[in-house]
Design a protein around this motif. Structure first.
Motif, PDB file in Angstrom:
ATOM      1  N   GLU A  38      27.165  52.050  -0.276  1.00  0.00           N
ATOM      2  CA  GLU A  38      26.006  51.618  -1.052  1.00  0.00           C
ATOM      3  C   GLU A  38      26.394  51.430  -2.510  1.00  0.00           C
ATOM      4  O   GLU A  38      27.237  52.140  -3.048  1.00  0.00           O
ATOM      5  CB  GLU A  38      24.841  52.613  -0.939  1.00  0.00           C
ATOM      6  N   LEU A  39      25.775  50.417  -3.118  1.00  0.00           N
ATOM      7  CA  LEU A  39      25.917  50.194  -4.561  1.00  0.00           C
ATOM      8  C   LEU A  39      24.611  50.610  -5.198  1.00  0.00           C
ATOM      9  O   LEU A  39      23.556  50.054  -4.890  1.00  0.00           O
ATOM     10  CB  LEU A  39      26.204  48.722  -4.858  1.00  0.00           C
ATOM     11  N   LYS A  40      24.666  51.594  -6.086  1.00  0.00           N
ATOM     12  CA  LYS A  40      23.430  52.072  -6.692  1.00  0.00           C
ATOM     13  C   LYS A  40      23.629  52.333  -8.173  1.00  0.00           C
ATOM     14  O   LYS A  40      24.734  52.570  -8.662  1.00  0.00           O
ATOM     15  CB  LYS A  40      22.925  53.328  -5.995  1.00  0.00           C
ATOM     16  N   ARG A  41      22.524  52.281  -8.874  1.00  0.00           N
ATOM     17  CA  ARG A  41      22.495  52.579 -10.293  1.00  0.00           C
ATOM     18  C   ARG A  41      21.243  53.398 -10.572  1.00  0.00           C
ATOM     19  O   ARG A  41      20.390  53.588  -9.696  1.00  0.00           O
ATOM     20  CB  ARG A  41      22.492  51.302 -11.125  1.00  0.00           C
TER      21      ARG A  41
ATOM     22  N   SER B 200      15.293  53.836 -15.200  1.00  0.00           N
ATOM     23  CA  SER B 200      14.097  54.636 -15.506  1.00  0.00           C
ATOM     24  C   SER B 200      14.166  55.998 -14.823  1.00  0.00           C
ATOM     25  O   SER B 200      13.182  56.487 -14.257  1.00  0.00           O
ATOM     26  CB  SER B 200      12.829  53.892 -15.078  1.00  0.00           C
ATOM     27  N   ARG B 201      15.360  56.585 -14.823  1.00  0.00           N
ATOM     28  CA  ARG B 201      15.612  57.930 -14.289  1.00  0.00           C
ATOM     29  C   ARG B 201      15.430  58.018 -12.779  1.00  0.00           C
ATOM     30  O   ARG B 201      15.296  59.098 -12.224  1.00  0.00           O
ATOM     31  CB  ARG B 201      14.715  58.968 -14.980  1.00  0.00           C
ATOM     32  N   ARG B 202      15.431  56.897 -12.110  1.00  0.00           N
ATOM     33  CA  ARG B 202      15.336  56.895 -10.651  1.00  0.00           C
ATOM     34  C   ARG B 202      16.498  56.095 -10.091  1.00  0.00           C
ATOM     35  O   ARG B 202      16.887  55.067 -10.634  1.00  0.00           O
ATOM     36  CB  ARG B 202      14.008  56.285 -10.192  1.00  0.00           C
ATOM     37  N   GLU B 203      17.049  56.587  -8.973  1.00  0.00           N
ATOM     38  CA  GLU B 203      18.154  55.890  -8.341  1.00  0.00           C
ATOM     39  C   GLU B 203      17.658  54.616  -7.665  1.00  0.00           C
ATOM     40  O   GLU B 203      16.619  54.612  -7.013  1.00  0.00           O
ATOM     41  CB  GLU B 203      18.834  56.781  -7.309  1.00  0.00           C
ATOM     42  N   GLN B 204      18.391  53.547  -7.842  1.00  0.00           N
ATOM     43  CA  GLN B 204      18.066  52.262  -7.227  1.00  0.00           C
ATOM     44  C   GLN B 204      19.282  51.795  -6.445  1.00  0.00           C
ATOM     45  O   GLN B 204      20.343  51.535  -7.015  1.00  0.00           O
ATOM     46  CB  GLN B 204      17.688  51.226  -8.287  1.00  0.00           C
ATOM     47  N   VAL B 205      19.144  51.702  -5.128  1.00  0.00           N
ATOM     48  CA  VAL B 205      20.222  51.200  -4.285  1.00  0.00           C
ATOM     49  C   VAL B 205      20.091  49.686  -4.220  1.00  0.00           C
ATOM     50  O   VAL B 205      19.088  49.156  -3.742  1.00  0.00           O
ATOM     51  CB  VAL B 205      20.173  51.815  -2.874  1.00  0.00           C
ATOM     52  N   ILE B 206      21.102  48.983  -4.703  1.00  0.00           N
ATOM     53  CA  ILE B 206      21.058  47.529  -4.792  1.00  0.00           C
ATOM     54  C   ILE B 206      21.445  46.879  -3.477  1.00  0.00           C
ATOM     55  O   ILE B 206      20.867  45.865  -3.066  1.00  0.00           O
ATOM     56  CB  ILE B 206      21.976  47.052  -5.921  1.00  0.00           C
ATOM     57  N   ALA B 207      22.432  47.430  -2.779  1.00  0.00           N
ATOM     58  CA  ALA B 207      22.885  46.885  -1.503  1.00  0.00           C
ATOM     59  C   ALA B 207      23.547  47.998  -0.706  1.00  0.00           C
ATOM     60  O   ALA B 207      24.060  48.971  -1.274  1.00  0.00           O
ATOM     61  CB  ALA B 207      23.849  45.722  -1.707  1.00  0.00           C
ATOM     62  N   ALA B 208      23.520  47.861   0.618  1.00  0.00           N
ATOM     63  CA  ALA B 208      24.074  48.896   1.488  1.00  0.00           C
ATOM     64  C   ALA B 208      24.930  48.248   2.576  1.00  0.00           C
ATOM     65  O   ALA B 208      24.753  47.073   2.923  1.00  0.00           O
ATOM     66  CB  ALA B 208      22.954  49.730   2.118  1.00  0.00           C
ATOM     67  N   ASN B 209      25.862  49.050   3.115  1.00  0.00           N
ATOM     68  CA  ASN B 209      26.677  48.665   4.270  1.00  0.00           C
ATOM     69  C   ASN B 209      27.537  47.422   4.006  1.00  0.00           C
ATOM     70  O   ASN B 209      27.675  46.555   4.869  1.00  0.00           O
ATOM     71  CB  ASN B 209      25.781  48.443   5.496  1.00  0.00           C
ATOM     72  N   VAL B 210      28.106  47.343   2.806  1.00  0.00           N
ATOM     73  CA  VAL B 210      29.014  46.246   2.477  1.00  0.00           C
ATOM     74  C   VAL B 210      30.432  46.788   2.330  1.00  0.00           C
ATOM     75  O   VAL B 210      30.638  47.965   2.039  1.00  0.00           O
ATOM     76  CB  VAL B 210      28.585  45.523   1.185  1.00  0.00           C
ATOM     77  N   ASP B 211      31.414  45.914   2.546  1.00  0.00           N
ATOM     78  CA  ASP B 211      32.819  46.328   2.497  1.00  0.00           C
ATOM     79  C   ASP B 211      33.362  46.384   1.083  1.00  0.00           C
ATOM     80  O   ASP B 211      34.164  47.254   0.758  1.00  0.00           O
ATOM     81  CB  ASP B 211      33.673  45.349   3.313  1.00  0.00           C
ATOM     82  N   GLN B 212      32.930  45.459   0.242  1.00  0.00           N
ATOM     83  CA  GLN B 212      33.539  45.356  -1.078  1.00  0.00           C
ATOM     84  C   GLN B 212      32.522  44.830  -2.084  1.00  0.00           C
ATOM     85  O   GLN B 212      31.477  44.294  -1.721  1.00  0.00           O
ATOM     86  CB  GLN B 212      34.760  44.429  -1.045  1.00  0.00           C
ATOM     87  N   ILE B 213      32.863  45.014  -3.359  1.00  0.00           N
ATOM     88  CA  ILE B 213      32.037  44.491  -4.447  1.00  0.00           C
ATOM     89  C   ILE B 213      32.887  43.525  -5.265  1.00  0.00           C
ATOM     90  O   ILE B 213      34.001  43.866  -5.681  1.00  0.00           O
ATOM     91  CB  ILE B 213      31.481  45.624  -5.327  1.00  0.00           C
ATOM     92  N   LEU B 214      32.381  42.309  -5.426  1.00  0.00           N
ATOM     93  CA  LEU B 214      33.050  41.320  -6.271  1.00  0.00           C
ATOM     94  C   LEU B 214      32.428  41.412  -7.657  1.00  0.00           C
ATOM     95  O   LEU B 214      31.289  40.996  -7.868  1.00  0.00           O
ATOM     96  CB  LEU B 214      32.884  39.913  -5.692  1.00  0.00           C
ATOM     97  N   ILE B 215      33.167  41.967  -8.603  1.00  0.00           N
ATOM     98  CA  ILE B 215      32.689  42.153  -9.966  1.00  0.00           C
ATOM     99  C   ILE B 215      32.997  40.880 -10.737  1.00  0.00           C
ATOM    100  O   ILE B 215      34.144  40.600 -11.076  1.00  0.00           O
ATOM    101  CB  ILE B 215      33.355  43.366 -10.619  1.00  0.00           C
ATOM    102  N   VAL B 216      31.970  40.083 -10.986  1.00  0.00           N
ATOM    103  CA  VAL B 216      32.160  38.773 -11.607  1.00  0.00           C
ATOM    104  C   VAL B 216      31.979  38.902 -13.114  1.00  0.00           C
ATOM    105  O   VAL B 216      30.937  39.357 -13.596  1.00  0.00           O
ATOM    106  CB  VAL B 216      31.175  37.736 -11.035  1.00  0.00           C
TER     107      VAL B 216
END
Length: 377
Positions: A148-151, A154-170
């Motif tokens: 999972e990719l999360k950040r 507002s003091r709450r965790e937000q999961v942006i995407a789940a069950n992915v192999d990799q993150i392409l940091i553009v």
């Protein structure tokens, strides 16, 4: 990602009758005892029931489902491909179902903004809603996430995407200029979320001097995969296809770096909305409004995400930051203090490695900044 590219299976489709949701109409029994008592009327026990006639909510609705979906108390399975407010689009391989989320799931997920996210594998029950409301299913279960990719927002965790192999940091070579500290934050989030980070430098046509190569060199030295592209001319897109092929990838980066433009270049006809960078601020405008899971024709799954200008990774404990800066690991055991934070202590092997050139100073600055944010939080 566990879902098919089909949107309608003629051979496997069938029609079923499903109930509208319960508890949406008025009580069926009319008693009125309180009013009678206040008016001084004598209350007599009723030997019969006065039942309200059947209304719209008592009727059933016909929907088309595939044979893989079960309507006799068991759950259909699918993948969340997009979120729209309080609705989630779930693809079961034959069609997309607009779904709401069971209240119990929302209650159990107080820390998160929403209990499901793009990429989640879910079990859902097929229902029918009242006219005018779009939901056709209710998500009952969410399978454990393998990544999972999360950040934090507002003091709450937000999961942006789940069950992915990799993150392409553009990032972009120019307009807007690259932000090494933001790239480092994404790398920390990727490693903490059990994903492989890949750094992509886009818009290389805007840097004739090739200064972007200097920004990429620390990551290449650490063994991270990098790719250089230009969505406008198509340069580097063949290499990017190979990076994405047969994998699921979430695209991340600040606004204006060209994430959606890259996807349009990789697959003509995709027609994702793109924007331009402000001439006054050199910052991108938010065009992509929500994360969406897309299947590309060459065998790749990608999650296109909204651009951001900052990325809070305070969900990662301060004591675990050092392990996500891989170049720190060989030196940590040589620090004088076993609980060394590598910030203010003396006889710190990590800080000595920075002075000796074994650790890039920009990478160390990213670590120090992240650690200070965790202390202040």
């Amino acid at each position: 990602m566990g879902r098919s590219g089909k949107k309608g299976g003629k051979n496997s489709a069938r029609k079923v009758r499903v109930e509208f949701r319960a508890n949406r109409s008025r009580p069926s029994r009319v008693k009125d005892w309180t009013r009678q008592l206040r008016q001084g009327e004598e209350i007599e026990p009723r030997l019969t029931e006065n039942v309200v006639a059947k209304g719209d909510l008592s009727r059933k609705r016909t929907v088309t489902v595939s044979d893989s979906e079960e309507t006799d108390g068991q759950l259909a399975q699918g993948t969340v491909i997009a979120l729209r407010g309080q609705f989630a689009d779930v693809d079961d391989g034959d069609r997309v179902w607009p779904c709401t989320v069971r209240r119990l799931l929302r209650t159990r997920s107080i820390r998160e903004r929403f209990p499901v996210t793009v990429g989640d594998r879910v079990g859902f029950r097929i229902v029918a809603e009242i006219p005018g409301v779009q939901a056709e299913g209710v998500i009952e279960t969410v399978e454990p996430r393998r990544s999972e990719l999360k950040r934090v927002s507002s003091r709450r965790e937000q999961v942006i995407a789940a069950n992915v192999d990799q993150i392409l940091i553009v990032s972009s070579a120019n307009q807007p200029p690259p932000k090494p500290h933001l790239i480092d934050r994404y790398i920390v989030a990727a490693l903490a979320g059990r994903m492989t980070p890949v750094v992509c430098m886009n818009k290389i046509d805007l840097d004739a001097q090739g200064r972007f190569r200097e920004a990429l060199s620390p990551y290449q030295a650490l063994g991270y995969r990098t790719v250089c592209t230009c969505a406008l001319t198509g340069e580097g897109t063949d290499g990017l296809r190979e990076v994405l092929r047969d994998r699921s990838t979430v695209l991340a980066g600040q606004s204006g770096v060209g994430k959606s433009s890259l996807l349009n270049s990789l697959q003509p006809g995709l027609r994702l909305r793109v924007g331009r960078v402000s001439d006054e601020t050199a910052k991108g405008r938010h065009i992509t409004s929500a994360a969406e899971l897309l299947r590309l024709d060459f065998g790749a799954w990608v999650v296109d995400t909204p651009g951001i200008r900052s990325f809070d990774v305070s969900a990662v404990p301060a004591g675990e930051l050092e392990q996500h800066f891989v170049e720190f690991v060989p030196f940590v055991a040589d620090c004088k203090f076993p609980d060394c934070t590598h910030t203010h202590e003396g006889s710190c092997a990590v800080k000595q490695a920075v002075e000796d050139g074994a650790i890039h100073p920009t990478r160390y600055q990213s670590y120090a900044r992240l650690f200070q944010e965790r202390v202040e939080a």
